[in-house]
Design an enzyme around this catalytic site. Sequence first.
Site, PDB file in Angstrom:
ATOM      1  N   LYS A  58       0.842  -1.203   0.000  1.00 31.27           N
ATOM      2  CA  LYS A  58       0.000   0.000   0.000  1.00 31.27           C
ATOM      3  C   LYS A  58       0.874   1.250   0.000  1.00 31.27           C
ATOM      4  CE  LYS A  58      -3.813  -2.413   2.177  1.00 31.27           C
ATOM      5  NZ  LYS A  58      -4.495  -2.827   3.414  1.00 31.27           N
ATOM      6  N   GLN A 102      -4.452  -1.283   9.623  1.00 31.84           N
ATOM      7  CA  GLN A 102      -4.368  -2.640   9.079  1.00 31.84           C
ATOM      8  C   GLN A 102      -4.922  -3.644  10.092  1.00 31.84           C
ATOM      9  OE1 GLN A 102      -3.229  -3.472   5.841  1.00 31.84           O
ATOM     10  NE2 GLN A 102      -4.143  -5.413   6.431  1.00 31.84           N
ATOM     11  N   ASP A 125     -10.958   2.991   4.073  1.00 26.66           N
ATOM     12  CA  ASP A 125     -11.346   1.585   3.937  1.00 26.66           C
ATOM     13  C   ASP A 125     -12.867   1.455   3.793  1.00 26.66           C
ATOM     14  OD1 ASP A 125      -9.347  -0.309   3.734  1.00 26.66           O
ATOM     15  OD2 ASP A 125      -8.950  -0.383   5.886  1.00 26.66           O
TER      16      ASP A 125
END
Length: 289
Positions: A58, A102, A125
Amino acid sequence: MENLKTASIIDGKEVSARVRAELKAEIEYLKQKHGLTPGLAVVLVGENPASKVYVRNKTRACEETGIRSFQHTLPESLSEGELLTLIKELNASKEVHGILVQLPLPKQINEEKVLESISPQKDVDGFHPYNMGRLMIGSPLLQPCTPFGVMRLLESTGADLSGKEAVIIGRSNIVGKPMAMMLLRKNATVTICHSRTKDLPEKVRGADIVIAAMGRAQFVKGDWIKEGAIVIDVGINRAPDGKLVGDVDFEGASRKASFITPVPGGVGPMTIAMLLKNTVEAAKKLASI
Ligand code: NAD
Protein backbone atom coordinates in the site's frame (compact mmCIF):
# COMPACT_ATOMS: atom_id res chain seq x y z
CA MET A 1 -19.08 -32.01 -30.04
CA GLU A 2 -16.93 -30.35 -27.38
CA ASN A 3 -17.79 -26.77 -26.57
CA LEU A 4 -14.62 -24.79 -27.30
CA LYS A 5 -16.05 -21.37 -26.49
CA THR A 6 -14.26 -19.64 -23.60
CA ALA A 7 -15.02 -16.50 -21.63
CA SER A 8 -13.21 -13.20 -22.09
CA ILE A 9 -10.80 -12.59 -19.25
CA ILE A 10 -11.33 -9.43 -17.21
CA ASP A 11 -7.76 -8.28 -16.67
CA GLY A 12 -7.60 -6.73 -13.20
CA LYS A 13 -3.96 -5.72 -13.63
CA GLU A 14 -4.81 -3.72 -16.72
CA VAL A 15 -7.93 -2.07 -15.25
CA SER A 16 -6.10 -1.23 -12.01
CA ALA A 17 -3.18 0.24 -13.97
CA ARG A 18 -5.67 2.46 -15.79
CA VAL A 19 -7.21 3.61 -12.48
CA ARG A 20 -3.75 4.37 -11.07
CA ALA A 21 -2.71 6.27 -14.20
CA GLU A 22 -5.89 8.41 -14.00
CA LEU A 23 -5.18 9.10 -10.33
CA LYS A 24 -1.56 10.01 -11.00
CA ALA A 25 -2.66 12.64 -13.52
CA GLU A 26 -5.34 13.94 -11.14
CA ILE A 27 -2.87 14.17 -8.22
CA GLU A 28 -0.43 16.09 -10.41
CA TYR A 29 -3.25 18.53 -11.22
CA LEU A 30 -4.24 18.86 -7.53
CA LYS A 31 -0.62 19.64 -6.62
CA GLN A 32 -0.16 22.19 -9.40
CA LYS A 33 -3.51 23.96 -9.24
CA HIS A 34 -4.44 23.67 -5.59
CA GLY A 35 -1.17 22.93 -3.75
CA LEU A 36 -2.87 19.79 -2.43
CA THR A 37 -0.92 16.56 -1.93
CA PRO A 38 -3.24 13.73 -0.82
CA GLY A 39 -1.84 11.94 2.22
CA LEU A 40 -2.56 8.45 3.57
CA ALA A 41 -1.63 7.31 7.08
CA VAL A 42 -1.13 3.57 7.35
CA VAL A 43 -1.13 2.14 10.85
CA LEU A 44 0.40 -1.28 11.49
CA VAL A 45 0.29 -2.78 14.97
CA GLY A 46 2.34 -5.88 15.70
CA GLU A 47 4.26 -8.40 13.67
CA ASN A 48 1.67 -10.19 11.49
CA PRO A 49 3.74 -11.17 8.39
CA ALA A 50 0.81 -10.89 5.92
CA SER A 51 -0.11 -7.46 7.34
CA LYS A 52 3.49 -6.29 6.87
CA VAL A 53 3.35 -7.28 3.19
CA TYR A 54 -0.03 -5.55 2.67
CA VAL A 55 1.24 -2.37 4.34
CA ARG A 56 4.43 -2.37 2.25
CA ASN A 57 2.40 -2.79 -0.96
CA LYS A 58 0.00 0.00 0.00
CA THR A 59 2.85 2.38 0.89
CA ARG A 60 4.64 1.61 -2.39
CA ALA A 61 1.47 2.13 -4.43
CA CYS A 62 0.98 5.53 -2.73
CA GLU A 63 4.50 6.63 -3.63
CA GLU A 64 4.13 5.54 -7.26
CA THR A 65 0.90 7.50 -7.60
CA GLY A 66 2.10 10.68 -5.89
CA ILE A 67 0.22 10.24 -2.61
CA ARG A 68 2.23 11.08 0.49
CA SER A 69 2.27 8.14 2.88
CA PHE A 70 2.75 8.27 6.62
CA GLN A 71 3.59 4.91 8.08
CA HIS A 72 3.06 4.23 11.78
CA THR A 73 4.58 0.92 12.86
CA LEU A 74 3.72 0.12 16.46
CA PRO A 75 4.58 -2.71 18.86
CA GLU A 76 2.33 -5.74 19.45
CA SER A 77 2.02 -4.63 23.12
CA LEU A 78 0.38 -1.27 22.21
CA SER A 79 -2.62 -0.44 24.36
CA GLU A 80 -6.03 0.45 22.95
CA GLY A 81 -5.75 3.90 24.55
CA GLU A 82 -2.44 4.59 22.81
CA LEU A 83 -3.88 3.61 19.44
CA LEU A 84 -6.97 5.78 20.01
CA THR A 85 -4.69 8.73 20.86
CA LEU A 86 -2.76 8.26 17.60
CA ILE A 87 -5.99 8.11 15.59
CA LYS A 88 -7.19 11.30 17.27
CA GLU A 89 -3.98 13.02 16.12
CA LEU A 90 -4.37 11.66 12.58
CA ASN A 91 -8.01 12.77 12.51
CA ALA A 92 -6.83 16.31 13.31
CA SER A 93 -3.80 16.36 10.96
CA LYS A 94 -4.08 18.68 7.96
CA GLU A 95 -1.66 16.56 5.90
CA VAL A 96 -3.48 13.27 6.41
CA HIS A 97 -6.61 12.74 4.30
CA GLY A 98 -6.96 9.00 4.65
CA ILE A 99 -6.42 6.72 7.65
CA LEU A 100 -6.01 3.00 7.28
CA VAL A 101 -5.62 0.73 10.28
CA GLN A 102 -4.37 -2.64 9.08
CA LEU A 103 -6.40 -5.53 10.49
CA PRO A 104 -6.21 -7.80 12.41
CA LEU A 105 -5.28 -5.93 15.60
CA PRO A 106 -3.74 -7.59 18.69
CA LYS A 107 -6.32 -9.11 21.03
CA GLN A 108 -6.11 -6.42 23.74
CA ILE A 109 -7.48 -3.89 21.21
CA ASN A 110 -11.17 -3.73 20.28
CA GLU A 111 -11.27 -3.46 16.47
CA GLU A 112 -14.78 -2.10 16.33
CA LYS A 113 -13.95 0.71 18.75
CA VAL A 114 -10.83 1.61 16.76
CA LEU A 115 -12.59 1.62 13.37
CA GLU A 116 -15.36 3.79 14.81
CA SER A 117 -12.81 6.29 16.13
CA ILE A 118 -11.59 7.09 12.61
CA SER A 119 -13.16 10.22 11.19
CA PRO A 120 -15.69 9.01 8.55
CA GLN A 121 -14.30 11.67 6.18
CA LYS A 122 -10.86 9.97 6.40
CA ASP A 123 -12.14 6.38 6.53
CA VAL A 124 -10.62 5.26 3.20
CA ASP A 125 -11.35 1.58 3.94
CA GLY A 126 -15.04 2.50 4.06
CA PHE A 127 -15.64 0.26 7.11
CA HIS A 128 -16.97 2.92 9.49
CA PRO A 129 -20.68 2.41 10.29
CA TYR A 130 -21.30 5.95 8.98
CA ASN A 131 -19.90 5.03 5.56
CA MET A 132 -21.70 1.67 5.59
CA GLY A 133 -24.92 3.54 6.40
CA ARG A 134 -24.36 6.09 3.63
CA LEU A 135 -23.90 3.23 1.15
CA MET A 136 -27.05 1.56 2.48
CA ILE A 137 -29.19 4.65 1.88
CA GLY A 138 -27.77 5.04 -1.63
CA SER A 139 -25.64 8.11 -0.95
CA PRO A 140 -22.10 6.76 -0.50
CA LEU A 141 -19.19 8.85 0.78
CA LEU A 142 -16.23 6.41 0.97
CA GLN A 143 -16.90 2.85 -0.18
CA PRO A 144 -15.16 -0.42 0.83
CA CYS A 145 -12.29 -0.96 -1.62
CA THR A 146 -12.76 -4.58 -2.71
CA PRO A 147 -16.43 -4.39 -3.78
CA PHE A 148 -15.78 -0.90 -5.17
CA GLY A 149 -13.04 -2.47 -7.33
CA VAL A 150 -15.43 -5.21 -8.44
CA MET A 151 -17.85 -2.54 -9.67
CA ARG A 152 -15.06 -1.01 -11.74
CA LEU A 153 -14.30 -4.46 -13.25
CA LEU A 154 -17.98 -4.95 -14.10
CA GLU A 155 -18.02 -1.50 -15.71
CA SER A 156 -15.03 -2.50 -17.86
CA THR A 157 -17.13 -5.24 -19.49
CA GLY A 158 -19.62 -2.65 -20.75
CA ALA A 159 -22.50 -4.75 -19.38
CA ASP A 160 -25.73 -3.03 -18.33
CA LEU A 161 -26.51 -4.37 -14.85
CA SER A 162 -30.05 -3.04 -14.73
CA GLY A 163 -32.61 -5.80 -14.13
CA LYS A 164 -29.91 -8.51 -14.09
CA GLU A 165 -29.95 -11.32 -11.54
CA ALA A 166 -26.85 -10.98 -9.35
CA VAL A 167 -25.89 -13.71 -6.89
CA ILE A 168 -23.28 -12.90 -4.24
CA ILE A 169 -21.79 -15.79 -2.29
CA GLY A 170 -20.60 -14.45 1.08
CA ARG A 171 -22.10 -11.95 3.51
CA SER A 172 -19.08 -10.35 5.18
CA ASN A 173 -19.05 -6.68 6.10
CA ILE A 174 -16.00 -6.03 3.93
CA VAL A 175 -17.15 -7.78 0.74
CA GLY A 176 -20.57 -9.46 0.50
CA LYS A 177 -22.85 -6.89 2.17
CA PRO A 178 -21.42 -3.71 0.62
CA MET A 179 -21.25 -5.54 -2.74
CA ALA A 180 -25.00 -6.13 -2.53
CA MET A 181 -25.68 -2.44 -1.95
CA MET A 182 -23.45 -1.39 -4.86
CA LEU A 183 -25.16 -3.80 -7.27
CA LEU A 184 -28.55 -2.68 -6.04
CA ARG A 185 -27.60 0.93 -6.83
CA LYS A 186 -27.05 -0.26 -10.42
CA ASN A 187 -30.56 -1.74 -10.40
CA ALA A 188 -29.54 -5.40 -10.33
CA THR A 189 -31.80 -7.88 -8.51
CA VAL A 190 -29.54 -9.10 -5.75
CA THR A 191 -29.45 -12.38 -3.83
CA ILE A 192 -26.94 -12.80 -0.99
CA CYS A 193 -25.98 -16.43 -0.35
CA HIS A 194 -23.97 -17.69 2.62
CA SER A 195 -22.97 -20.81 4.53
CA ARG A 196 -26.60 -21.60 5.50
CA THR A 197 -28.05 -21.07 2.02
CA LYS A 198 -29.95 -24.11 0.72
CA ASP A 199 -29.11 -25.42 -2.75
CA LEU A 200 -26.40 -22.95 -3.67
CA PRO A 201 -25.83 -24.50 -7.15
CA GLU A 202 -29.47 -23.78 -8.08
CA LYS A 203 -29.18 -20.16 -6.93
CA VAL A 204 -26.01 -19.67 -8.98
CA ARG A 205 -27.62 -21.30 -12.05
CA GLY A 206 -30.13 -18.43 -12.14
CA ALA A 207 -27.46 -15.71 -12.02
CA ASP A 208 -26.44 -13.34 -14.81
CA ILE A 209 -23.71 -12.04 -12.49
CA VAL A 210 -21.94 -14.26 -9.96
CA ILE A 211 -19.73 -12.74 -7.25
CA ALA A 212 -17.89 -15.45 -5.32
CA ALA A 213 -16.51 -14.20 -1.99
CA MET A 214 -16.57 -17.19 0.32
CA GLY A 215 -12.92 -18.19 0.78
CA ARG A 216 -13.40 -21.83 -0.34
CA ALA A 217 -10.98 -23.05 -3.01
CA GLN A 218 -12.66 -23.78 -6.37
CA PHE A 219 -16.00 -24.41 -4.68
CA VAL A 220 -18.17 -22.98 -7.46
CA LYS A 221 -18.31 -25.48 -10.32
CA GLY A 222 -18.46 -24.81 -14.03
CA ASP A 223 -21.82 -26.51 -14.46
CA TRP A 224 -23.39 -24.09 -11.93
CA ILE A 225 -22.71 -21.19 -14.26
CA LYS A 226 -25.45 -19.95 -16.59
CA GLU A 227 -24.48 -19.60 -20.25
CA GLY A 228 -23.19 -16.05 -20.81
CA ALA A 229 -22.95 -15.07 -17.11
CA ILE A 230 -20.30 -12.68 -15.79
CA VAL A 231 -18.22 -14.35 -13.06
CA ILE A 232 -16.21 -12.31 -10.55
CA ASP A 233 -13.99 -14.33 -8.23
CA VAL A 234 -13.01 -12.45 -5.06
CA GLY A 235 -11.63 -15.50 -3.24
CA ILE A 236 -7.95 -15.97 -2.53
CA ASN A 237 -7.09 -19.48 -1.42
CA ARG A 238 -4.01 -21.65 -1.32
CA ALA A 239 -4.53 -24.95 -3.22
CA PRO A 240 -2.92 -28.15 -1.84
CA ASP A 241 -0.13 -27.77 -4.44
CA GLY A 242 0.64 -24.27 -3.09
CA LYS A 243 -0.87 -22.37 -6.02
CA LEU A 244 -3.19 -19.40 -5.44
CA VAL A 245 -6.73 -20.18 -6.55
CA GLY A 246 -10.10 -18.47 -6.32
CA ASP A 247 -13.49 -19.68 -5.15
CA VAL A 248 -14.47 -20.68 -8.69
CA ASP A 249 -13.35 -23.58 -10.86
CA PHE A 250 -11.85 -21.26 -13.45
CA GLU A 251 -11.48 -23.80 -16.28
CA GLY A 252 -15.03 -25.11 -15.99
CA ALA A 253 -16.62 -21.69 -15.52
CA SER A 254 -14.69 -20.23 -18.47
CA ARG A 255 -16.57 -22.58 -20.79
CA LYS A 256 -19.93 -21.11 -19.75
CA ALA A 257 -19.31 -17.49 -18.77
CA SER A 258 -19.08 -14.50 -21.11
CA PHE A 259 -16.57 -12.75 -18.83
CA ILE A 260 -14.52 -14.05 -15.91
CA THR A 261 -11.81 -12.75 -13.56
CA PRO A 262 -8.67 -14.84 -13.00
CA VAL A 263 -7.01 -15.44 -9.60
CA PRO A 264 -4.47 -13.96 -9.23
CA GLY A 265 -4.72 -10.90 -11.49
CA GLY A 266 -8.46 -10.19 -11.21
CA VAL A 267 -10.02 -8.55 -8.15
CA GLY A 268 -6.76 -8.50 -6.12
CA PRO A 269 -5.02 -5.61 -7.94
CA MET A 270 -8.21 -3.53 -7.80
CA THR A 271 -8.38 -3.31 -4.00
CA ILE A 272 -5.26 -1.15 -3.63
CA ALA A 273 -6.20 0.95 -6.68
CA MET A 274 -9.55 1.81 -5.06
CA LEU A 275 -7.82 2.61 -1.76
CA LEU A 276 -5.75 5.20 -3.63
CA LYS A 277 -8.91 6.49 -5.30
CA ASN A 278 -10.65 6.84 -1.94
CA THR A 279 -7.64 8.76 -0.57
CA VAL A 280 -7.80 11.23 -3.46
CA GLU A 281 -11.58 11.60 -3.09
CA ALA A 282 -11.21 12.17 0.66
CA ALA A 283 -8.49 14.79 0.09
CA LYS A 284 -10.65 16.67 -2.43
CA LYS A 285 -13.70 16.64 -0.14
CA LEU A 286 -11.68 17.78 2.89
CA ALA A 287 -10.19 20.61 0.81
CA SER A 288 -13.64 21.44 -0.67
CA ILE A 289 -12.40 20.87 -4.25
P1 NAD B 1 -15.32 -14.14 5.41
O1 NAD B 1 -14.71 -15.39 5.91
O2 NAD B 1 -15.54 -12.99 6.32
O3 NAD B 1 -16.75 -14.48 4.78
C1 NAD B 1 -16.95 -15.62 3.98
C2 NAD B 1 -18.42 -15.73 3.65
O4 NAD B 1 -18.61 -16.86 2.81
C3 NAD B 1 -19.32 -15.88 4.86
O5 NAD B 1 -20.36 -14.92 4.77
C4 NAD B 1 -19.88 -17.29 4.73
O6 NAD B 1 -21.25 -17.37 5.11
C5 NAD B 1 -19.73 -17.59 3.25
N1 NAD B 1 -19.48 -19.01 3.04
C6 NAD B 1 -18.50 -19.76 3.57
N2 NAD B 1 -18.64 -21.05 3.18
C7 NAD B 1 -19.73 -21.13 2.40
C8 NAD B 1 -20.38 -22.16 1.69
N3 NAD B 1 -19.92 -23.40 1.74
N4 NAD B 1 -21.46 -21.86 0.98
C9 NAD B 1 -21.93 -20.60 0.90
N5 NAD B 1 -21.34 -19.56 1.54
C10 NAD B 1 -20.26 -19.83 2.28
O7 NAD B 1 -14.47 -13.73 4.14
P2 NAD B 1 -14.25 -12.31 3.39
O8 NAD B 1 -13.38 -11.49 4.23
O9 NAD B 1 -15.53 -11.77 2.88
O10 NAD B 1 -13.38 -12.85 2.15
C11 NAD B 1 -13.89 -13.80 1.24
C12 NAD B 1 -12.79 -14.24 0.32
O11 NAD B 1 -12.36 -13.12 -0.44
C13 NAD B 1 -11.53 -14.77 1.00
O12 NAD B 1 -10.96 -15.77 0.20
C14 NAD B 1 -10.62 -13.56 1.06
O13 NAD B 1 -9.25 -13.93 1.07
C15 NAD B 1 -10.98 -12.90 -0.26
N6 NAD B 1 -10.75 -11.45 -0.25
C16 NAD B 1 -10.05 -10.94 -1.30
C17 NAD B 1 -9.81 -9.59 -1.39
C18 NAD B 1 -9.07 -9.06 -2.55
O14 NAD B 1 -8.49 -8.00 -2.47
N7 NAD B 1 -9.07 -9.76 -3.67
C19 NAD B 1 -10.27 -8.73 -0.39
C20 NAD B 1 -11.02 -9.26 0.65
C21 NAD B 1 -11.25 -10.64 0.71
